[in-house]
Design a protein around this motif. Structure first.
Motif, PDB file in Angstrom:
ATOM      1  N   GLY A 197      25.958  42.719  39.188  1.00 47.73           N
ATOM      2  CA  GLY A 197      27.166  42.934  39.975  1.00 47.73           C
ATOM      3  C   GLY A 197      27.744  41.678  40.585  1.00 47.73           C
ATOM      4  N   LYS A 198      26.971  40.622  40.644  1.00 49.30           N
ATOM      5  CA  LYS A 198      27.421  39.422  41.334  1.00 49.30           C
ATOM      6  C   LYS A 198      28.428  38.614  40.519  1.00 49.30           C
ATOM      7  CE  LYS A 198      26.741  37.024  45.069  1.00 49.30           C
ATOM      8  NZ  LYS A 198      27.165  37.530  46.339  1.00 49.30           N
ATOM      9  N   ILE A 199      28.268  38.570  39.201  1.00 50.56           N
ATOM     10  CA  ILE A 199      29.152  37.759  38.370  1.00 50.56           C
ATOM     11  C   ILE A 199      30.595  38.282  38.402  1.00 50.56           C
ATOM     12  CG2 ILE A 199      29.623  37.000  36.001  1.00 50.56           C
ATOM     13  CD1 ILE A 199      26.598  36.748  35.634  1.00 50.56           C
ATOM     14  N   PRO A 200      30.850  39.585  38.241  1.00 50.93           N
ATOM     15  CA  PRO A 200      32.241  40.053  38.349  1.00 50.93           C
ATOM     16  C   PRO A 200      32.831  39.812  39.738  1.00 50.93           C
ATOM     17  CG  PRO A 200      30.907  41.710  37.264  1.00 50.93           C
ATOM     18  CD  PRO A 200      29.975  40.653  37.767  1.00 50.93           C
ATOM     19  N   GLU A 201      32.002  39.905  40.760  1.00 52.94           N
ATOM     20  CA  GLU A 201      32.473  39.643  42.123  1.00 52.94           C
ATOM     21  C   GLU A 201      32.897  38.185  42.268  1.00 52.94           C
ATOM     22  OE1 GLU A 201      30.392  39.461  46.477  1.00 52.94           O
ATOM     23  OE2 GLU A 201      29.840  41.119  45.171  1.00 52.94           O
ATOM     24  N   LEU A 202      32.111  37.267  41.716  1.00 50.92           N
ATOM     25  CA  LEU A 202      32.462  35.850  41.770  1.00 50.92           C
ATOM     26  C   LEU A 202      33.748  35.568  40.997  1.00 50.92           C
ATOM     27  CD1 LEU A 202      28.972  34.169  41.248  1.00 50.92           C
ATOM     28  CD2 LEU A 202      30.348  34.157  43.324  1.00 50.92           C
ATOM     29  N   MET A 203      33.898  36.187  39.839  1.00 52.16           N
ATOM     30  CA  MET A 203      35.098  35.967  39.037  1.00 52.16           C
ATOM     31  C   MET A 203      36.328  36.553  39.731  1.00 52.16           C
ATOM     32  SD  MET A 203      33.845  34.138  36.871  1.00 52.16           S
ATOM     33  CE  MET A 203      35.073  33.825  35.654  1.00 52.16           C
ATOM     34  N   GLY A 204      36.158  37.664  40.445  1.00 51.37           N
ATOM     35  CA  GLY A 204      37.268  38.233  41.203  1.00 51.37           C
ATOM     36  C   GLY A 204      37.688  37.312  42.332  1.00 51.37           C
ATOM     37  N   ASP A 205      36.720  36.679  42.997  1.00 54.25           N
ATOM     38  CA  ASP A 205      37.037  35.727  44.051  1.00 54.25           C
ATOM     39  C   ASP A 205      37.770  34.509  43.500  1.00 54.25           C
ATOM     40  OD1 ASP A 205      35.858  37.383  45.906  1.00 54.25           O
ATOM     41  OD2 ASP A 205      33.956  36.284  45.961  1.00 54.25           O
ATOM     42  N   VAL A 206      37.364  34.048  42.333  1.00 53.30           N
ATOM     43  CA  VAL A 206      38.044  32.914  41.693  1.00 53.30           C
ATOM     44  C   VAL A 206      39.483  33.298  41.363  1.00 53.30           C
ATOM     45  CG1 VAL A 206      38.101  31.479  39.615  1.00 53.30           C
ATOM     46  CG2 VAL A 206      35.951  31.839  40.804  1.00 53.30           C
ATOM     47  N   ALA A 207      39.678  34.504  40.848  1.00 56.96           N
ATOM     48  CA  ALA A 207      41.025  34.960  40.507  1.00 56.96           C
ATOM     49  C   ALA A 207      41.908  35.064  41.750  1.00 56.96           C
ATOM     50  CB  ALA A 207      40.955  36.301  39.794  1.00 56.96           C
ATOM     51  N   LYS A 208      41.353  35.553  42.856  1.00 60.39           N
ATOM     52  CA  LYS A 208      42.120  35.634  44.105  1.00 60.39           C
ATOM     53  C   LYS A 208      42.497  34.245  44.601  1.00 60.39           C
ATOM     54  CE  LYS A 208      40.119  39.953  45.748  1.00 60.39           C
ATOM     55  NZ  LYS A 208      39.216  40.554  46.739  1.00 60.39           N
ATOM     56  N   GLY A 209      41.577  33.305  44.474  1.00 62.41           N
ATOM     57  CA  GLY A 209      41.862  31.940  44.897  1.00 62.41           C
ATOM     58  C   GLY A 209      42.978  31.316  44.076  1.00 62.41           C
ATOM     59  N   PHE A 246      46.653  30.180  45.442  1.00 64.77           N
ATOM     60  CA  PHE A 246      47.121  28.825  45.197  1.00 64.77           C
ATOM     61  C   PHE A 246      48.511  28.837  44.571  1.00 64.77           C
ATOM     62  CE2 PHE A 246      47.497  25.208  42.278  1.00 64.77           C
ATOM     63  CZ  PHE A 246      47.409  24.165  43.188  1.00 64.77           C
ATOM     64  N   LYS A 247      48.719  29.703  43.570  1.00 68.26           N
ATOM     65  CA  LYS A 247      50.020  29.789  42.921  1.00 68.26           C
ATOM     66  C   LYS A 247      51.085  30.256  43.902  1.00 68.26           C
ATOM     67  CE  LYS A 247      48.568  30.590  38.168  1.00 68.26           C
ATOM     68  NZ  LYS A 247      48.586  31.537  37.041  1.00 68.26           N
ATOM     69  N   GLU A 279      55.787  28.907  47.318  1.00 66.64           N
ATOM     70  CA  GLU A 279      56.419  28.831  48.633  1.00 66.64           C
ATOM     71  C   GLU A 279      56.797  27.400  48.966  1.00 66.64           C
ATOM     72  OE1 GLU A 279      53.735  30.556  51.410  1.00 66.64           O
ATOM     73  OE2 GLU A 279      54.173  32.610  50.793  1.00 66.64           O
ATOM     74  N   ALA A 280      55.952  26.443  48.605  1.00 67.89           N
ATOM     75  CA  ALA A 280      56.249  25.044  48.886  1.00 67.89           C
ATOM     76  C   ALA A 280      57.446  24.571  48.070  1.00 67.89           C
ATOM     77  CB  ALA A 280      55.029  24.185  48.589  1.00 67.89           C
ATOM     78  N   ASP A 281      57.550  25.035  46.837  1.00 64.25           N
ATOM     79  CA  ASP A 281      58.668  24.640  45.987  1.00 64.25           C
ATOM     80  C   ASP A 281      59.985  25.236  46.468  1.00 64.25           C
ATOM     81  OD1 ASP A 281      57.052  23.109  44.423  1.00 64.25           O
ATOM     82  OD2 ASP A 281      56.840  24.605  42.826  1.00 64.25           O
ATOM     83  N   SER A 282      59.944  26.459  46.976  1.00 65.38           N
ATOM     84  CA  SER A 282      61.183  27.114  47.389  1.00 65.38           C
ATOM     85  C   SER A 282      61.614  26.703  48.796  1.00 65.38           C
ATOM     86  CB  SER A 282      61.012  28.638  47.328  1.00 65.38           C
ATOM     87  OG  SER A 282      60.095  29.058  48.315  1.00 65.38           O
ATOM     88  N   GLY A 283      60.758  26.026  49.528  1.00 65.97           N
ATOM     89  CA  GLY A 283      61.107  25.611  50.880  1.00 65.97           C
ATOM     90  C   GLY A 283      60.989  26.731  51.882  1.00 65.97           C
ATOM     91  N   ALA A 284      60.296  27.792  51.543  1.00 64.63           N
ATOM     92  CA  ALA A 284      60.169  28.947  52.422  1.00 64.63           C
ATOM     93  C   ALA A 284      59.157  28.702  53.538  1.00 64.63           C
ATOM     94  CB  ALA A 284      59.760  30.177  51.624  1.00 64.63           C
ATOM     95  N   VAL A 285      58.428  27.623  53.450  1.00 60.60           N
ATOM     96  CA  VAL A 285      57.417  27.343  54.471  1.00 60.60           C
ATOM     97  C   VAL A 285      58.132  26.848  55.713  1.00 60.60           C
ATOM     98  CG1 VAL A 285      55.402  25.954  55.039  1.00 60.60           C
ATOM     99  CG2 VAL A 285      55.749  26.753  52.699  1.00 60.60           C
TER     100      VAL A 285
END
Length: 63
Positions: free
Chosen positions: A23-35, A39-40, A45-51
């Motif tokens: 169960g740990k490997i899918p959990e780690l991959m889900g965390d990577v996907a969320k990160g 990031f995207k 947001e930085a590109d659009s100046g919404a910050v």
């Protein structure tokens, strides 16, 4: 010194499953996907100046 065979990869996979569990490997991959998703979103947001700029700390309080 050639490439790894199928047996080498199966042994590596078995060791990873023993270390992290099923169960740990899918959990780690889900965390990577969320990160990556966060990031995207931050880059978009930085590109659009919404910050918004940080609030000014040196504002005077009115009595």
């Amino acid at each position: 010194m050639g490439s790894f065979s199928v047996w080498h990869w199966l042994i590596v996979l078995a060791i990873l499953l023993l270390l992290f569990g099923r169960g740990k490997i899918p959990e780690l991959m889900g965390d990577v996907a969320k990160g990556i998703k966060n990031f995207k979103t931050g880059m978009a947001e930085a590109d659009s100046g919404a910050v918004s700029p940080p609030a000014d700390r040196h504002t005077e309080e009115k009595p």
